[in-house]
Design a protein around this motif. Structure first.
Motif, PDB file in Angstrom:
ATOM      1  N   SER A  25       0.853  -1.192   0.000  1.00  0.00           N
ATOM      2  CA  SER A  25       0.000   0.000   0.000  1.00  0.00           C
ATOM      3  C   SER A  25       0.886   1.238   0.000  1.00  0.00           C
ATOM      4  CB  SER A  25      -0.899   0.012   1.241  1.00  0.00           C
ATOM      5  OG  SER A  25      -0.117   0.238   2.414  1.00  0.00           O
ATOM      6  N   LEU A  26       0.275   2.366  -0.270  1.00  0.00           N
ATOM      7  CA  LEU A  26       1.005   3.627  -0.205  1.00  0.00           C
ATOM      8  C   LEU A  26       1.509   3.865   1.213  1.00  0.00           C
ATOM      9  CD1 LEU A  26       2.043   6.226  -1.438  1.00  0.00           C
ATOM     10  CD2 LEU A  26      -0.228   7.218  -1.067  1.00  0.00           C
ATOM     11  N   ASP A  52       4.201  -5.820  -3.432  1.00  0.00           N
ATOM     12  CA  ASP A  52       3.055  -6.674  -3.703  1.00  0.00           C
ATOM     13  C   ASP A  52       2.823  -6.722  -5.218  1.00  0.00           C
ATOM     14  OD1 ASP A  52       0.498  -7.920  -2.375  1.00  0.00           O
ATOM     15  OD2 ASP A  52      -0.224  -6.651  -4.023  1.00  0.00           O
ATOM     16  N   SER A  54       0.313  -6.160  -6.821  1.00  0.00           N
ATOM     17  CA  SER A  54      -0.517  -5.042  -7.276  1.00  0.00           C
ATOM     18  C   SER A  54       0.324  -3.836  -7.701  1.00  0.00           C
ATOM     19  CB  SER A  54      -1.520  -4.636  -6.196  1.00  0.00           C
ATOM     20  OG  SER A  54      -0.852  -4.215  -5.018  1.00  0.00           O
ATOM     21  N   PHE A  55       1.556  -3.729  -7.201  1.00  0.00           N
ATOM     22  CA  PHE A  55       2.450  -2.651  -7.637  1.00  0.00           C
ATOM     23  C   PHE A  55       2.724  -2.770  -9.130  1.00  0.00           C
ATOM     24  CE2 PHE A  55       6.786  -1.123  -8.523  1.00  0.00           C
ATOM     25  CZ  PHE A  55       6.719   0.173  -8.040  1.00  0.00           C
ATOM     26  N   SER A  60      -4.001  -0.967 -10.821  1.00  0.00           N
ATOM     27  CA  SER A  60      -4.308  -0.830  -9.398  1.00  0.00           C
ATOM     28  C   SER A  60      -4.036   0.580  -8.885  1.00  0.00           C
ATOM     29  CB  SER A  60      -3.487  -1.831  -8.566  1.00  0.00           C
ATOM     30  OG  SER A  60      -2.132  -1.391  -8.444  1.00  0.00           O
ATOM     31  N   LEU A  62      -1.338   1.575  -7.539  1.00  0.00           N
ATOM     32  CA  LEU A  62      -0.355   1.577  -6.455  1.00  0.00           C
ATOM     33  C   LEU A  62       0.999   2.105  -6.915  1.00  0.00           C
ATOM     34  CD1 LEU A  62       0.400   0.961  -3.544  1.00  0.00           C
ATOM     35  CD2 LEU A  62       0.865  -1.399  -4.242  1.00  0.00           C
ATOM     36  N   ALA A  65       0.884   5.876  -7.356  1.00  0.00           N
ATOM     37  CA  ALA A  65       0.837   6.588  -6.076  1.00  0.00           C
ATOM     38  C   ALA A  65       2.199   6.592  -5.392  1.00  0.00           C
ATOM     39  CB  ALA A  65      -0.217   5.947  -5.171  1.00  0.00           C
ATOM     40  N   ILE A  66       2.875   5.460  -5.415  1.00  0.00           N
ATOM     41  CA  ILE A  66       4.194   5.366  -4.771  1.00  0.00           C
ATOM     42  C   ILE A  66       5.212   6.220  -5.521  1.00  0.00           C
ATOM     43  CG2 ILE A  66       6.129   3.813  -4.288  1.00  0.00           C
ATOM     44  CD1 ILE A  66       4.022   1.678  -3.532  1.00  0.00           C
TER      45      ILE A  66
END
Length: 122
Positions: A25-26, A52, A54-55, A60, A62, A65-66
């Motif tokens: 997650s972020l 993960d 999802s990165f 997604s 993710l 965002a990261i």
């Protein structure tokens, strides 16, 4: 092995441990990567397996965002390791990797030796 702050070619690099907390997650990225970088790192080298799946699935959001958070904090990021199975599973990820590797802030590299070589003055 704990995370290590090292210097390569004048760049302070936080080399993250393979066995560190997973980044799913972020908030995980903020807590375990960005927060740790405040001890003097300019670039954070994260083993690809810490992220993960999802990165690597760009739908997604993710990764976006990261990567945006790293830019906001003026930190560089290197994803270190083999991501070939993610590249084969995605139409968009290869384009992101190619474009990122053309720049100087986000890199996807096979190993730490490749990262050190990329940091060398040209």
């Amino acid at each position: 092995m704990p995370d290590l702050l090292v210097e390569h070619h004048g760049v302070h690099v936080l080399v993250c441990d393979d066995d560190g907390a997973p980044i799913g997650s972020l908030q995980d990225a903020l807590d375990h990567l960005v927060g740790a970088a405040f001890e003097g790192a300019e670039l954070v080298a994260v083993p690809a397996g810490r992220f993960d799946d999802s990165f690597y699935d760009l739908s997604s959001g993710l990764a976006g965002a990261i990567l945006q958070k790293f830019a906001t904090y003026r930190l560089r990021l290197a994803v270190v390791g083999d991501i070939s199975h993610h590249l084969l599973a995605s139409a968009a990820l290869p384009d992101l990797v190619r474009e990122a590797n053309r720049g100087r802030d986000i890199w996807f590299v096979a190993d730490l030796d490749e990262l050190v070589a990329r940091l060398a003055p040209r």
